[in-house]
Design a protein around this motif. Structure first.
Motif, PDB file in Angstrom:
ATOM      1  N   TYR A  14       0.846  -1.192   0.000  1.00 37.58           N
ATOM      2  CA  TYR A  14       0.000   0.000   0.000  1.00 37.58           C
ATOM      3  C   TYR A  14       0.886   1.248   0.000  1.00 37.58           C
ATOM      4  O   TYR A  14       0.567   2.243  -0.649  1.00 37.58           O
ATOM      5  CB  TYR A  14      -0.926  -0.016   1.217  1.00 37.58           C
ATOM      6  CG  TYR A  14      -2.141   0.860   1.077  1.00 37.58           C
ATOM      7  CD1 TYR A  14      -3.117   0.569   0.132  1.00 37.58           C
ATOM      8  CD2 TYR A  14      -2.338   1.963   1.899  1.00 37.58           C
ATOM      9  CE1 TYR A  14      -4.252   1.355   0.000  1.00 37.58           C
ATOM     10  CE2 TYR A  14      -3.462   2.750   1.787  1.00 37.58           C
ATOM     11  CZ  TYR A  14      -4.417   2.445   0.835  1.00 37.58           C
ATOM     12  OH  TYR A  14      -5.545   3.229   0.715  1.00 37.58           O
ATOM     13  N   THR A  25      -4.604   5.766  -3.617  1.00 33.03           N
ATOM     14  CA  THR A  25      -4.728   5.302  -2.236  1.00 33.03           C
ATOM     15  C   THR A  25      -5.730   6.149  -1.461  1.00 33.03           C
ATOM     16  O   THR A  25      -6.430   5.625  -0.592  1.00 33.03           O
ATOM     17  CB  THR A  25      -3.367   5.302  -1.517  1.00 33.03           C
ATOM     18  OG1 THR A  25      -2.744   6.570  -1.678  1.00 33.03           O
ATOM     19  CG2 THR A  25      -2.469   4.205  -2.067  1.00 33.03           C
ATOM     20  N   SER A  37      -9.854  -5.135   1.060  1.00 33.80           N
ATOM     21  CA  SER A  37      -8.591  -5.705   1.511  1.00 33.80           C
ATOM     22  C   SER A  37      -8.843  -6.954   2.350  1.00 33.80           C
ATOM     23  O   SER A  37      -9.621  -6.921   3.301  1.00 33.80           O
ATOM     24  CB  SER A  37      -7.835  -4.681   2.352  1.00 33.80           C
ATOM     25  OG  SER A  37      -6.806  -5.296   3.091  1.00 33.80           O
TER      26      SER A  37
END
Length: 177
Positions: A14, A25, A37
């Motif tokens: 990430y 992001t 996720s």
């Protein structure tokens, strides 16, 4: 990163994404990490890869395991030869920089090997056309072709084998209760 089980793996990838495409992001965080996720999921929502290679080979050879060892080895050799032939022919027809394997579900189980669908969607949203730069080299057409370029030849008939003269006879162990 959407397939990461461990916090370390998720945070690492990430972070890479946030340095390369910060807007992506921010968008993914706004959506909610728990919605896409695996590490942040509230519950098990995805099919996990649990089969190991040995189990796959055992399933493949279930009928051949009862054969004499030389025939079992020939079964495995012939199977590998067949796989290489099929993959080599497939590789010869590839014209894209990334292999066709990106659409196969089992490949997506490998951590971060390919951009997951969520990252691809964000890339499309931000009009980033060249997402192949985020694909690991293992899934490039060049690597795929090189993996299957070697030939796997059949063994000669047992009567044509060369005897070095110093072979030992190996007997099965004595089995007692």
């Amino acid at each position: 990163m959407c397939k990461a089980y461990r916090k370390y793996d998720f945070d690492h990838h990430y972070g890479i994404l946030s340095r390369r495409i910060p807007d992506s992001t921010r968008t993914l965080t706004t959506i909610g990490l728990n919605k896409w996720s695996r590490h942040h999921a509230d519950r098990v929502r995805y099919a996990y890869l649990t089969t190991i290679s040995a189990e796959s080979m055992n399933a493949l050879s279930v009928h051949a395991r009862k054969l004499p060892v030389t025939m079992l080895l020939e079964f495995f050799r012939a199977s590998v030869q067949q796989w290489f032939w099929e993959h080599r022919n497939t590789a010869a027809g590839l014209t894209t920089p990334v292999t066709h394997m990106q659409s196969v579900n089992w490949v997506k189980e490998i951590f971060f090997a390919l951009p997951c669908g969520h990252v691809m969607a964000v890339a499309r949203y931000f009009v980033l056309h060249e997402v192949t730069t985020h694909v690991q080299k293992y899934f490039t057409t060049e690597t795929y072709k090189s993996a299957y370029m070697e030939d796997i030849n059949p063994l000669d008939h047992i009567f044509e084998w060369i005897d070095p003269g110093n072979l030992q006879t190996v007997r099965p162990p004595l089995v007692t209760k």
